[in-house]
Scaffold this motif. Structure first.
Motif, PDB file in Angstrom:
ATOM      1  N   TRP A 154     -19.694-121.581 -25.687  1.00 31.90           N
ATOM      2  CA  TRP A 154     -18.505-122.442 -25.761  1.00 31.90           C
ATOM      3  C   TRP A 154     -18.808-123.795 -26.416  1.00 31.90           C
ATOM      4  N   ASN A 155     -19.679-124.585 -25.786  1.00 35.50           N
ATOM      5  CA  ASN A 155     -19.910-125.957 -26.273  1.00 35.50           C
ATOM      6  C   ASN A 155     -20.496-126.008 -27.681  1.00 35.50           C
ATOM      7  N   VAL A 204     -15.782-123.860 -29.193  1.00 35.18           N
ATOM      8  CA  VAL A 204     -14.911-125.045 -29.169  1.00 35.18           C
ATOM      9  C   VAL A 204     -15.029-125.816 -30.475  1.00 35.18           C
ATOM     10  N   ASN A 205     -16.226-125.925 -31.007  1.00 30.69           N
ATOM     11  CA  ASN A 205     -16.407-126.635 -32.277  1.00 30.69           C
ATOM     12  C   ASN A 205     -15.764-125.892 -33.444  1.00 30.69           C
ATOM     13  N   SER A 256     -13.177-123.895 -33.256  1.00 26.61           N
ATOM     14  CA  SER A 256     -11.725-124.083 -33.113  1.00 26.61           C
ATOM     15  C   SER A 256     -11.296-125.420 -33.704  1.00 26.61           C
ATOM     16  N   TRP A 257     -12.005-126.457 -33.377  1.00 15.94           N
ATOM     17  CA  TRP A 257     -11.685-127.789 -33.892  1.00 15.94           C
ATOM     18  C   TRP A 257     -11.883-127.862 -35.396  1.00 15.94           C
ATOM     19  N   TYR A 258     -12.927-127.239 -35.877  1.00 15.99           N
ATOM     20  CA  TYR A 258     -13.236-127.277 -37.303  1.00 15.99           C
ATOM     21  C   TYR A 258     -12.077-126.721 -38.131  1.00 15.99           C
ATOM     22  N   SER A 273      -9.199-129.492 -37.681  1.00 16.82           N
ATOM     23  CA  SER A 273      -9.391-130.888 -38.096  1.00 16.82           C
ATOM     24  C   SER A 273     -10.493-131.098 -39.128  1.00 16.82           C
ATOM     25  N   THR A 300     -13.639-131.132 -38.350  1.00 18.15           N
ATOM     26  CA  THR A 300     -14.779-131.721 -37.643  1.00 18.15           C
ATOM     27  C   THR A 300     -15.077-130.902 -36.397  1.00 18.15           C
ATOM     28  N   ASP A 301     -16.171-131.282 -35.698  1.00 14.13           N
ATOM     29  CA  ASP A 301     -16.425-130.625 -34.410  1.00 14.13           C
ATOM     30  C   ASP A 301     -15.505-131.231 -33.348  1.00 14.13           C
ATOM     31  N   SER A 302     -15.663-130.816 -32.130  1.00 10.46           N
ATOM     32  CA  SER A 302     -14.761-131.244 -31.057  1.00 10.46           C
ATOM     33  C   SER A 302     -14.878-132.729 -30.717  1.00 10.46           C
ATOM     34  N   THR A 303     -15.927-133.388 -31.180  1.00  4.80           N
ATOM     35  CA  THR A 303     -16.083-134.825 -30.921  1.00  4.80           C
ATOM     36  C   THR A 303     -15.797-135.666 -32.168  1.00  4.80           C
TER      37      THR A 303
END
Length: 185
Positions: free
Chosen positions: A76-77, A81-82, A84-86, A89, A91-94
């Motif tokens: 996941w981490n 999750v990264n 999905s964000w990529y 957006s 970028t990664d989740s942060t």
């Protein structure tokens, strides 16, 4: 010095050396006892020595907790999750830059470890059937998402890319909860 004085001196010196060697011998014996006592204390406390060299055999509960951590961190981490964000957006989740190929490659290494966990869980006895059932669903969903990534990796800010992790989150939460309950018993 006269001969008698020399002999007296040598005899006296020999006696002193004999006494000192006896004392030194006693001190060494006391020193050896102290060293042995320290070694025994260290061994008993598992700070070093034989007791600490023997790793405790992991329990089923501790291994299942390790698997929960693996799914949370490695799957996941570090990946889902990264990813999905990529796609959304870029970028990664942060909000940091993400190398998608590297992320997918690292996920591939995690998949090798997951295969080992699949074998471990499959080998558990019937007492763990509920956990085995949830793991099977979770493992299959991980495989499905990974296959999608391998077949069609996302591009940054690709609003058309679908990477739905809903089932993964549902099964992951259930697996985590079941393992936590098992550990609470």
């Amino acid at each position: 010095m006269c001969k008698k004085g020399k002999w007296g001196f040598l005899i006296g010196l020999s006696m002193v050396l004999f006494i000192l060697s006896g004392c030194a011998s006693n001190e060494k014996t006391e020193e050896e006892k102290l060293v042995e006592a320290i070694q025994e204390a260290v061994k008993d406390s598992s700070i070093g020595g034989e007791a600490s060299n023997k790793a405790e055999k992991p329990t089923v509960e501790s291994t299942l907790s390790e698997i929960v951590n693996f799914v949370t961190i490695d799957i996941w981490n570090e990946a889902f999750v990264n990813i999905s964000w990529y796609a959304g957006s870029g970028t990664d989740s942060t909000g940091n830059e993400l190398d998608i190929e590297f992320t997918i490659d690292r996920l591939g290494k995690a998949m090798e470890k997951k295969a080992e966990y699949n074998s471990y869980i499959a080998g558990l006895d019937s007492k763990y059937d509920d956990i085995k059932q949830v793991w099977t669903k979770l493992s299959n969903e991980i495989d499905t998402l990974y296959a999608k990534l391998k077949e069609n990796p996302p591009h940054a800010t690709d609003s058309e890319y679908e990477f739905d992790t809903g089932l993964f989150k549902q099964y992951s939460k259930a697996f985590d909860s079941d393992v936590e309950s098992l550990n609470a018993q």
